[in-house]
Design a protein around this motif. Structure first.
Motif, PDB file in Angstrom:
ATOM      1  N   ALA A  81       1.198  -1.011  -0.102  1.00  0.00           N
ATOM      2  CA  ALA A  81       0.320  -0.271  -0.320  1.00  0.00           C
ATOM      3  C   ALA A  81       1.142   1.460  -0.131  1.00  0.00           C
ATOM      4  CB  ALA A  81      -1.404  -0.433   1.478  1.00  0.00           C
ATOM      5  N   ILE A 117       2.205   2.271  -3.611  1.00  0.00           N
ATOM      6  CA  ILE A 117       0.681   2.307  -4.682  1.00  0.00           C
ATOM      7  C   ILE A 117       0.615   3.932  -4.046  1.00  0.00           C
ATOM      8  CG2 ILE A 117      -1.619   1.363  -4.988  1.00  0.00           C
ATOM      9  CD1 ILE A 117      -1.206  -0.743  -4.317  1.00  0.00           C
ATOM     10  N   ILE A 118       0.395   3.846  -2.775  1.00  0.00           N
ATOM     11  CA  ILE A 118      -0.007   5.559  -2.368  1.00  0.00           C
ATOM     12  C   ILE A 118       1.458   6.310  -3.648  1.00  0.00           C
ATOM     13  CG2 ILE A 118       0.242   7.287  -0.677  1.00  0.00           C
ATOM     14  CD1 ILE A 118      -1.081   4.681   1.317  1.00  0.00           C
ATOM     15  N   TRP A 157       3.345   6.127  -6.030  1.00  0.00           N
ATOM     16  CA  TRP A 157       2.649   5.499  -7.977  1.00  0.00           C
ATOM     17  C   TRP A 157       1.634   6.502  -7.624  1.00  0.00           C
ATOM     18  CZ3 TRP A 157       3.769  -0.287  -7.443  1.00  0.00           C
ATOM     19  CH2 TRP A 157       5.372  -0.504  -7.297  1.00  0.00           C
ATOM     20  N   ALA A 158       0.284   6.710  -6.968  1.00  0.00           N
ATOM     21  CA  ALA A 158      -0.558   6.230  -7.755  1.00  0.00           C
ATOM     22  C   ALA A 158      -0.506   8.409  -7.340  1.00  0.00           C
ATOM     23  CB  ALA A 158      -1.728   6.393  -6.956  1.00  0.00           C
ATOM     24  N   ASN A 159       0.072   8.638  -6.143  1.00  0.00           N
ATOM     25  CA  ASN A 159       0.040  10.404  -6.114  1.00  0.00           C
ATOM     26  C   ASN A 159      -1.181  10.245  -5.959  1.00  0.00           C
ATOM     27  OD1 ASN A 159       1.252  12.586  -5.453  1.00  0.00           O
ATOM     28  ND2 ASN A 159       1.467  13.547  -7.540  1.00  0.00           N
ATOM     29  N   SER A 170      -4.592   5.835  -5.154  1.00  0.00           N
ATOM     30  CA  SER A 170      -4.499   4.461  -4.441  1.00  0.00           C
ATOM     31  C   SER A 170      -4.896   3.861  -2.945  1.00  0.00           C
ATOM     32  CB  SER A 170      -3.147   5.408  -2.873  1.00  0.00           C
ATOM     33  OG  SER A 170      -4.033   5.861  -2.262  1.00  0.00           O
ATOM     34  N   CYS A 226      -5.903  -0.761  -3.987  1.00  0.00           N
ATOM     35  CA  CYS A 226      -5.530  -1.657  -2.673  1.00  0.00           C
ATOM     36  C   CYS A 226      -6.882  -1.940  -2.495  1.00  0.00           C
ATOM     37  CB  CYS A 226      -5.485  -0.899  -1.812  1.00  0.00           C
ATOM     38  SG  CYS A 226      -3.631   0.588  -1.353  1.00  0.00           S
ATOM     39  N   ALA A 269      -2.361   4.622   4.690  1.00  0.00           N
ATOM     40  CA  ALA A 269      -2.399   6.182   4.105  1.00  0.00           C
ATOM     41  C   ALA A 269      -2.434   7.163   5.337  1.00  0.00           C
ATOM     42  CB  ALA A 269      -3.533   5.932   2.911  1.00  0.00           C
TER      43      ALA A 269
END
Length: 301
Positions: A148, A151-152, A154-156, A161, A165, A238
């Motif tokens: 996670a 992913i947070i 990369w997704a920005n 994100s 997930c 997050a």
């Protein structure tokens, strides 16, 4: 006339005789209506009352145990304290619940689309299934907590994100169950379709998809709860805060401030969201299968 001819004649004569007595009354009797209590079928009430009464008994035992043992609310709050915290923080908790619920439902919808499309693709090409299905298993068994944070980054984008997930947790049951259902079509019927030169689309539409419908709906019911779990876990990772944050943020915030009754109230809303999602998906499954599949048909005996 032989003995066999006489017996046959007697059997035909008995068969042609009109029904009399109890048989005629039974045939002429109107269909028996299902008895109802307060507008609901009588047979449905035990399914409603049994869990409700069990839950009330457990809550009563919980309340009595906390009060009798004098347990402080920051260790274990009583149900009455949780209910008070739920009412006192209703506006903030409900706002967070809608955010978590919207992410869960969006992830579930995305999982349905992607899972169904990939399962159809796998069924149409065995090479595609052999090549990509192991990677779907890898995605399923990879802990979402571990990936996670990546992913947070990369997704920005926090919402995107969280959605990714939750989708990662939810899509595999649909993919696995639907692929199994598509491959479970009767092989004799598959051969019959091939014998009559049916196209791939006709075989898929009239044979494989109906055969896979119970499997697909079972996978959707499992994924409904998993999408909620994925959304809550992603919110924990997050660590978002502020007004526009989900129930996981409310749980973390309450834990930091030692507002344990409020934390339990947020957990209660998470549980209720999971129950509502499961009940709604079970109802959809029942309505879709009740007229033709053995799992939902009403038994005469």
């Amino acid at each position: 006339m032989s003995t066999e001819q006489s017996m046959t004649f007697d059997a035909l004569r008995d068969h042609e005789q009109p029904a009399t007595g109890p048989e005629r009354r039974a045939a002429a009797a109107p269909p028996v209506r299902e008895s109802r209590v307060l507008g609901l079928p009588r047979a449905l009430w035990p399914k409603i009352l049994a869990p409700v009464l069990t839950g009330l008994a457990l809550l009563g035992l919980w309340e009595f145990s906390v009060r009798a043992a004098g347990i402080p609310p920051y260790i274990l709050p009583a149900p009455s304290g949780i209910a008070h915290a739920l009412v006192a923080n209703w506006s903030s908790l409900v706002g967070s619940m809608w955010i978590t619920l919207s992410i869960s439902l969006a992830a579930l919808a995305l999982a349905i689309v992607v899972g169904l499309a990939l399962s159809i693709l796998f069924t149409q090409s065995k090479w595609m299934e052999l090549a990509f299905f192991p990677y779907a298993v890898v995605m399923q068994v990879t802990p979402v907590v571990a990936i996670a944070p990546l992913i947070i980054i990369w997704a920005n984008n926090v919402v995107v994100s969280l959605l990714v997930c939750a989708w990662l947790v939810a899509f595999f049951p649909i993919l696995s169950n639907t692929t199994l259902g598509l491959n479970s079509a009767d092989h004799n019927l598959v051969n019959l379709f091939q014998l009559y030169r049916a196209t791939r689309w006709q075989t898929l539409r009239y044979l494989r998809l109906p055969a896979a419908a119970p499997y697909f709906l079972g996978g959707v019911r499992i994924s409904g709860g998993l999408s909620l779990i994925g959304a809550v876990v992603a919110e924990f990772v997050a660590g978002t805060g502020g007004v526009a944050s989900g129930l996981a943020s409310r749980i973390l915030e309450s834990g930091y401030q030692l507002q344990i009754p409020r934390m339990f109230a947020a957990l209660f809303l998470v549980s209720m969201c999971g129950v509502v999602i499961f009940v709604c998906l079970s109802l959809v499954s029942h309505l879709a299968l009740r007229k033709w599949h053995d799992s939902a048909l009403k038994r005469e005996n």
